[in-house]
Design a protein around this motif. Structure first.
Motif, short mmCIF file in Angstrom:
data_model
loop_
_atom_site.label_atom_id
_atom_site.label_comp_id
_atom_site.label_asym_id
_atom_site.label_seq_id
_atom_site.Cartn_x
_atom_site.Cartn_y
_atom_site.Cartn_z
N ASN A 229 0.84 -1.19 0.00
CA ASN A 229 0.00 0.00 0.00
C ASN A 229 0.88 1.24 0.00
OD1 ASN A 229 0.78 0.60 2.70
ND2 ASN A 229 -0.89 -0.63 3.52
N THR A 230 0.26 2.41 -0.01
CA THR A 230 1.02 3.65 -0.16
C THR A 230 1.99 3.86 0.99
OG1 THR A 230 -0.84 4.65 -1.36
CG2 THR A 230 0.83 6.15 -0.50
N GLU A 231 1.55 3.59 2.21
CA GLU A 231 2.44 3.79 3.37
C GLU A 231 3.61 2.83 3.34
OE1 GLU A 231 2.51 6.26 5.61
OE2 GLU A 231 0.96 7.09 4.30
N GLN A 232 3.35 1.56 2.98
CA GLN A 232 4.44 0.58 2.91
C GLN A 232 5.44 0.97 1.82
OE1 GLN A 232 1.87 -2.78 2.24
NE2 GLN A 232 2.11 -3.54 4.33
N LEU A 233 4.91 1.46 0.71
CA LEU A 233 5.80 1.88 -0.38
C LEU A 233 6.61 3.11 0.01
CD1 LEU A 233 6.73 1.39 -3.25
CD2 LEU A 233 4.73 2.62 -4.08
N LYS B 214 2.97 8.07 -3.89
CA LYS B 214 1.67 8.41 -4.48
C LYS B 214 1.76 8.44 -6.00
CE LYS B 214 -2.28 11.49 -3.76
NZ LYS B 214 -2.82 11.29 -5.10
N GLN B 215 2.87 8.95 -6.53
CA GLN B 215 3.04 8.95 -7.98
C GLN B 215 3.04 7.53 -8.54
OE1 GLN B 215 6.79 11.14 -8.03
NE2 GLN B 215 5.77 12.92 -8.97
N ILE B 216 3.75 6.65 -7.86
CA ILE B 216 3.84 5.26 -8.33
C ILE B 216 2.47 4.59 -8.26
CG2 ILE B 216 4.83 2.99 -7.80
CD1 ILE B 216 7.32 4.59 -6.73
N GLN B 217 1.75 4.81 -7.15
CA GLN B 217 0.44 4.20 -7.00
C GLN B 217 -0.53 4.68 -8.08
OE1 GLN B 217 0.50 1.62 -5.29
NE2 GLN B 217 0.13 1.91 -3.12
N GLU B 218 -0.44 5.95 -8.43
CA GLU B 218 -1.30 6.47 -9.50
C GLU B 218 -1.00 5.79 -10.83
OE1 GLU B 218 -1.42 10.67 -9.96
OE2 GLU B 218 -2.60 10.99 -8.13
N TRP B 219 0.27 5.59 -11.12
CA TRP B 219 0.63 4.89 -12.36
C TRP B 219 0.06 3.47 -12.35
CZ3 TRP B 219 1.86 7.22 -16.53
CH2 TRP B 219 2.66 8.37 -16.54
N LEU B 220 0.14 2.82 -11.21
CA LEU B 220 -0.27 1.41 -11.12
C LEU B 220 -1.78 1.25 -11.19
CD1 LEU B 220 2.16 0.26 -8.28
CD2 LEU B 220 2.30 -0.37 -10.71
N TRP B 221 -2.50 2.07 -10.42
CA TRP B 221 -3.93 1.83 -10.24
C TRP B 221 -4.82 2.74 -11.08
CZ3 TRP B 221 -4.54 -2.67 -8.26
CH2 TRP B 221 -3.64 -3.15 -7.30
N ASP C 219 -8.42 7.39 -6.87
CA ASP C 219 -7.01 7.15 -7.22
C ASP C 219 -6.84 5.86 -7.99
OD1 ASP C 219 -6.14 9.50 -5.92
OD2 ASP C 219 -6.07 8.45 -3.98
N GLY C 220 -7.96 5.16 -8.24
CA GLY C 220 -7.93 3.94 -9.03
C GLY C 220 -8.75 4.12 -10.29
N LEU C 221 -9.67 3.17 -10.53
CA LEU C 221 -10.47 3.23 -11.76
C LEU C 221 -11.68 4.15 -11.64
CD1 LEU C 221 -10.40 -0.53 -12.85
CD2 LEU C 221 -8.81 1.32 -13.44
#
Length: 355
Positions: free
Chosen positions: A12-16, A31-38, A190-192
């Motif tokens: 998750n974002t905190e772990q990352l 957050k940038q990475i999570q946006e790219w992923l999800w 932040d996802g679909l």
């Protein structure tokens, strides 16, 4: 294929953020990475163009993004598309794109996705029930089915998905945490970004997990695969009923309704000469009085492993009419994709299990 690196989407974002900090990277990168992923559904670190090359190389050194691929795709005469998805470990699951019929007055574009490789519940009328359960799907594997089917919808019909049903292979409530996480990514801004009310999770009926859905106050819709409204008949076709009887399910469903305010849908396949009499309709009507619900009557789709048959049209109409006369909200769902084994109850990953 054996994976040697962790899929980055397991964090998750905190772990990352914590991991990035340990490797000298600023926390806001998470957050940038999570946006790219999800949100953007990228499947390569090289596509994360607002990250430095050094950061992308660092991620690729420690993580992977496990992708699913379309192993086989079939299109029905009614426009339904079934996909066999090959997972990173070689297993297959199936997903289905169900477009609205031309004569329909809605514009639905529905994805039916799987939650497990195989199933452990052994429902006698369902092809998946004759498979072994090999494993639960990860949350990202459920999301990837949605992304892939949405892409199919846009390429084939020029419009994206409007609805998602967890009605493919497997029992979603036996993969509870991953299923909930996948819904979170599908519905999150932040996802679909899909609306939770456009998602339906179908269960064969596991009372304690239905109550847990209530405790978690989920926003999506819940459907119960009922198919018989007395315990003797339901035990015959759905062994799960022996440990989750109709009284137990009624209690759990009422608990769910009180916690969420969401009315349940009963799915009822009408089998010829088994559960299609007016007495069966009466028992179903009486059960709907115990739980706020509407009823979807579903045509049966024959499978090689079972001898059940679909009831005749006159009996089906008489059954539905009995319920409607008593104020039950009834929808008769006609089979879609039957000619390519994509209809309800026919998903079985046949590339692995030829018949």
């Amino acid at each position: 294929m054996i994976a040697t690196k962790q899929d980055i989407r397991k964090l998750n974002t905190e772990q990352l953020k914590t991991w990035l900090g340990r490797h000298g990277e600023p926390g806001f990168r998470a957050k940038q990475i999570q946006e790219w992923l999800w949100k953007h559904s990228v499947r390569s670190f090289d596509d994360m163009t607002n990250l430095s090359l050094k950061t992308r190389q660092l991620l690729a050194e420690h993580f992977e993004i496990r992708t699913l691929s379309v192993s086989r795709q079939q299109q029905s005469s009614d426009g339904t598309i079934k996909s066999s998805f090959r997972l990173y470990d070689g297993n297959l699951v199936e997903g289905v794109l169900i477009p609205a019929l031309r004569q329909a007055d809605d514009d639905r574009m529905t994805a039916c996705i799987s939650s497990q490789v195989g199933c452990s519940l052994t429902c006698k009328f369902c092809a998946t029930g004759y498979m072994d359960r090999k494993r639960n799907l990860e949350a990202f594997e459920m999301v990837d089915q949605v992304v892939s089917i949405d892409r199919q919808a846009r390429e084939t019909y020029g419009t994206g998905l409007t609805n998602i049903v967890y009605m493919g292979m497997g029992e979603p409530l036996l993969n509870y945490a991953n299923m909930l996480e996948s819904v979170e990514h599908i519905t999150s801004p932040d996802g679909l970004g899909m609306a939770a009310r456009r998602i339906t999770v179908s269960t064969a009926g596991i009372a304690r997990m239905i109550k847990k859905l209530g405790d978690d106050q989920v926003k999506f819709n819940l459907a119960l695969s009922l198919h018989a409204a007395n315990d003797v008949k339901r035990n015959q076709i759905m062994p799960i009923n022996e440990s989750n009887s109709l009284p137990a399910l009624a209690e759990a469903l009422n608990y769910f309704y009180k916690k969420t305010g969401t009315r349940v849908t009963f799915e009822y396949i009408v089998f010829y000469n088994f559960n299609d009499t007016l007495q069966d309709a009466r028992e179903l009507w009486q059960f709907t009085k115990k739980v706020p619900a509407k009823v979807n009557i579903i045509e049966y789709n024959p499978i090689a492993e079972a001898s059940f048959k679909n009831t005749d049209p006159q009996t089906l109409d008489r059954f539905a009419g009995f319920l409607e006369e008593r104020g039950v909200v009834v929808n008769v769902r006609r089979s879609r994709g039957k000619d390519i084994d994509a209809a309800c109850g026919q998903l079985a990953g046949k590339e692995n299990n030829p018949s």
